[in-house]
Write an enzyme that holds these catalytic residues in place. Structure first.
Site, short mmCIF file in Angstrom:
data_model
loop_
_atom_site.label_atom_id
_atom_site.label_comp_id
_atom_site.label_asym_id
_atom_site.label_seq_id
_atom_site.Cartn_x
_atom_site.Cartn_y
_atom_site.Cartn_z
N ASP A 182 -1.52 -0.53 5.81
CA ASP A 182 -1.86 -0.02 7.14
C ASP A 182 -3.29 0.46 7.24
O ASP A 182 -3.83 0.58 8.32
CB ASP A 182 -0.91 1.12 7.52
N ASP A 201 0.89 -1.15 0.00
CA ASP A 201 0.00 0.00 0.00
C ASP A 201 0.93 1.21 0.00
O ASP A 201 2.11 1.09 0.34
CB ASP A 201 -0.85 -0.06 1.28
N ASP A 246 -7.08 -1.51 3.43
CA ASP A 246 -6.20 -2.63 3.09
C ASP A 246 -6.61 -3.92 3.80
O ASP A 246 -6.17 -5.00 3.42
CB ASP A 246 -4.75 -2.33 3.51
#
Lengths: 729, 50
Positions: free
Chosen positions: A621, A438, A625
């Site tokens: 995080d 991410d 996600d």
């Protein structure tokens, strides 16, 4: 407006005038903290005793009254440089604690019994080759039985229960052959003793239990350490909400204690503690932790804001909405559940081996008995030899092979700042070939950091850093952190004043110093730029701009390059705008990236890659996600991630660097390799010992030497898992 | 071999004593903070310099 903190929800009554309050403490770097913290708290009124647990980094305080005020204690600790948060142990953790204690008790009993029975056995072995009388031997055997039977019955329970459960579910684990081996060894020894025989296997059975329990105790101790570290991180992050009571005064309560309809106050520069509708105030909201988008959104009264988002500019009053209607969180939760049920249950290496191993040894034992009967031996002697085969193949080294490596590897990972949540993740993590990152908060730092302060002299920056210590605003924190990197010891100015929404001011040597928004410092505001915020500093006539914003983790490029060199495929999936993602991907020279991805799309992309046979590691995080983390082969989340996200991840990494991702992959690969070596060693032992047993050469002495020898070799080999090629800074 | 009548119970009794001591130390929480205990022993704040 006076704000009083309310800690009553955390207080646990021990007796009428005795209340316990437990804290998670952050910032302990050396053992000096024990004396420093405990002696600093001696003079706090109402505080009976404070004791710091250095292993779990928790402080237990005992108070005399239920309506005690711990805030002086908190201030004292904060002045010393520690951050504290009230801590409530969860039931899962105390359950684990109880189990670990039980295992230790079993270990102690088996250790005591093994030593005493070994004392008697050695006497018998020595006597058998010299002049022991049959009566004395029988006495020693009966004494051994007297110690071994109750001791094995007690300390073998962990294996018996697990074996029974596995059998009931029609499953096969290492516990089944272990339990069968122990039971047969004891049963046969009692029978032989009753018939005045020369050989009994009481010592083997007990030693087996002792070795296996040591492995399990170590495993639990290591898990406890990582679990308590993770729980502390969680406690330190529990947001405190400023609740506005009916009579207008404000009190700080943990956000868990809020209920629908409560009115809360959100200061500028703090995280929103609960989902709610804005009643008064206007501001800009940063939802990067929720959606991955870094662009601020403007909000006004009537708008819905989510917990975990960040309030940038103005103060807000929010009416909390019911927990059930947390639309966003509820949606994400549903996606996570789907992903977790779809994740096929991973069968651990040890269990896969057990499924093959157990039938083979039992068939081998049966064939041995038949062979000896066919050769004309008595049924009794043939059975004794067959049972000896089962005892010697009782998978002691095999059952230790994986757990000891897990202990060593998780210890090594712990030292690298990685907290693992499940033991079997080592095996899954070692298989990874593709890594999906991410962007926001993972490749970039979760908090804004200093980009440029070249307009100011070093001396001015030092002053700005000391001023910034007086504010909790993330922009101010970015400044103080940057200065702290050069100047380790940084003290706040005692009479610095924070002016909400503007900045901090203080008179230094008769001259006014200001740190805050450009207009507050009378500096011309620069042209607005994406993703950058500006602070200004003025000290008399010296003034300048400081720019602060999202920046990549310092070692991100290095880490990515090293991962590529190791042959990992790398991809970025972000919820942020494509332009911003493209820039980051270019900086890190990652060709495979996608921006503007919705949580469900992230998960679907990941599942599609897994269907192609790729083993995917997801690192992320944000709340967006979490479903992808749950769907991935293995997953990793920074300690600053959202709670739900961390719960879905296999491991958590702490600190500001990205290198733990690399270290984790290298150490788990090494761990898996050592694990396989260990299984190999255990099987080699069997290849040597089984033919001897089948031919009837195995005596209790040989069994004891071979079994403990192989266990020790496996444990020593596991130590090699400590070292792997890790990131050099 | 009558000596065994004293020696065996003595050996077992001593072992049991050690086992009981371990159980007591486990129950009284002496294994809860192993790292801290290692450092506390070096801490001599309780020695008053008068």
């Amino acid at each position: 407006m006076k704000i009083a903190a309310d800690y009553s929800t955390y207080l646990r009554p021990e007796s009428k005038d005795h209340f316990n309050l437990e804290w998670a403490v952050e910032g302990i770097s050396s053992a000096d903290a024990i004396a420093e913290i405990e002696s600093a708290l001696v003079s706090i009124p109402g505080l009976l005793r404070a004791r710091l647990n250095f292993t779990t980094r928790r402080l237990t305080t005992e108070w005399t009254e239920a309506d005690c005020d711990p805030s002086p204690a908190i201030r004292t600790l904060e002045r010393l440089g520690y951050r504290v948060a009230p801590f409530v142990g969860d039931s899962e953790e105390s359950e684990e604690d109880r189990y670990t204690r039980w295992l230790l008790r079993c270990l102690a009993v088996s250790g005591f019994a093994a030593v005493n029975v070994m004392l008697l056995s050695v006497s018998v072995w020595a006597g058998n080759v010299t002049d022991i009388t049959p009566e004395t031997r029988d006495l020693f055997h009966w004494l051994s039985a007297l110690i071994a039977l109750p001791a094995a019955g007690f300390s073998g329970q962990p294996f018996f229960y697990k074996a029974l459960r596995a059998l009931r579910q029609g499953d096969m684990t290492m516990d089944v052959p272990i339990s069968i081996g122990i039971t047969l060894a004891l049963g046969m020894s009692v029978y032989e003793t009753a018939h005045h025989a020369e050989h009994a296997y009481f010592d083997s059975a007990l030693m087996l239990i002792f070795f296996l329990l040591s492995g399990r105790v170590l495993d639990h101790a290591m898990r406890k350490k990582t679990r308590s570290a993770a729980a502390n991180l969680a406690a330190l992050r529990i947001p405190v909400a400023s609740k506005i009571n009916a009579d207008g005064h404000v009190s700080d309560v943990p956000s868990d204690a809020l209920s629908a309809g409560d009115l809360i106050h959100i200061a500028a520069g703090s995280r929103i503690a609960a989902d709610g509708i804005i009643e008064t105030g206007q501001s800009q909201i940063d939802s990067s932790l929720v959606t991955g988008e870094t662009e601020l959104t403007a909000v006004k009264p009537g708008d819905l804001v989510y917990a975990g988002t960040f309030n940038h500019h103005g103060a807000l009053t929010i009416r909390v909405v019911a927990a059930g209607s947390r639309t966003l969180l509820a949606d994400i939760g549903k996606l996570i559940d789907e992903a977790l049920t779809n994740r096929s249950r991973y069968v651990q290496l040890a269990d896969r081996i057990a499924r093959i191993y157990a039938p083979i040894v039992h068939i081998a034992a049966a064939l041995t008995a038949m062979m000896w009967i066919a050769l004309g031996t008595s049924v009794h002697d043939a059975l004794i030899i067959a049972i000896a085969v089962l005892i010697i193949t009782c998978p002691c080294a095999l059952a230790l092979a994986a757990p000891v490596v897990q202990v060593i590897t998780s210890g090594a990972l712990f030292r690298k700042g990685l907290l693992i949540r499940a033991g079997d993740m080592i095996e899954r993590m070692a298989e990874i070939d593709t890594i999906i990152f991410d962007k926001t908060g993972t490749l970039t730092l979760p908090e804004p950091s200093l980009i440029d302060a070249s307009q100011l002299s070093d001396k001015a920056m030092l002053m700005a850093g000391r001023l910034a210590l007086s504010s909790h605003h993330p922009l101010a924190r970015a400044v103080s952190e940057a200065v702290r990197e050069k100047q380790k010891r940084l003290e706040p100015y005692p009479d610095a004043q924070e002016i909400t929404g503007s900045g901090i001011q203080c008179v230094i040597d008769g001259v006014e110093a200001r740190l805050g928004s450009p207009s507050f410092c009378n500096v011309t505001a620069p042209v607005w730029k994406e993703n950058v915020s500006y602070l200004a500093f003025r000290f008399g006539s010296e003034a300048g701009l400081i720019s602060v914003g999202q920046s990549l983790r310092a070692d991100a490029a290095d880490t990515i390059n090293k991962l590529k060199a190791k042959g990992y495929q790398i991809m970025i999936l972000s919820g942020d705008h494509s332009d911003i993602v493209r820039k980051v991907a270019n900086d890190l020279s990652i060709s495979d990236w996608r921006g503007h991805v919705l949580p469900k799309e992230k998960r679907d992309l990941l599942v599609a890659m897994k269907d192609q046979g790729r083993k995917v590691l997801m690192v992320g995080d944000g709340l967006n996600d979490a479903p992808a983390l749950a769907a991935a082969t293995a997953s990793l989340s920074p300690a600053t991630g959202a709670d739900v996200t961390q719960a879905a991840a296999d491991a958590i990494f702490t600190g500001k660097r990205l290198s733990p991702v690399f270290d984790m992959l290298m150490l788990t690969r090494k761990g898996r390799r050592v694990m396989i070596e260990n299984f190999g060693l255990a099987l080699i032992y069997n290849l040597i010992a089984v033919p001897l047993a089948v031919l009837g050469f195995v005596t209790p002495l040989i069994a004891a030497a071979a079994m403990s020898g192989s266990s020790i070799i496996v444990a020593l080999n596991a130590l090699r898992a400590r070292h792997a090629e890790t990131f050099k800074s | 071999m009558t000596i065994l009548l004293y020696l065996v119970p003595a050996a077992l009794g001593l072992g049991l004593l050690a086992l009981a001591a371990f159980m007591w130390s486990l129950r009284s929480g002496q294994y809860d903070d192993l790292d801290g205990a290692a450092h506390r022993i070096l801490n001599d704040d309780d020695v008053r310099v008068d």
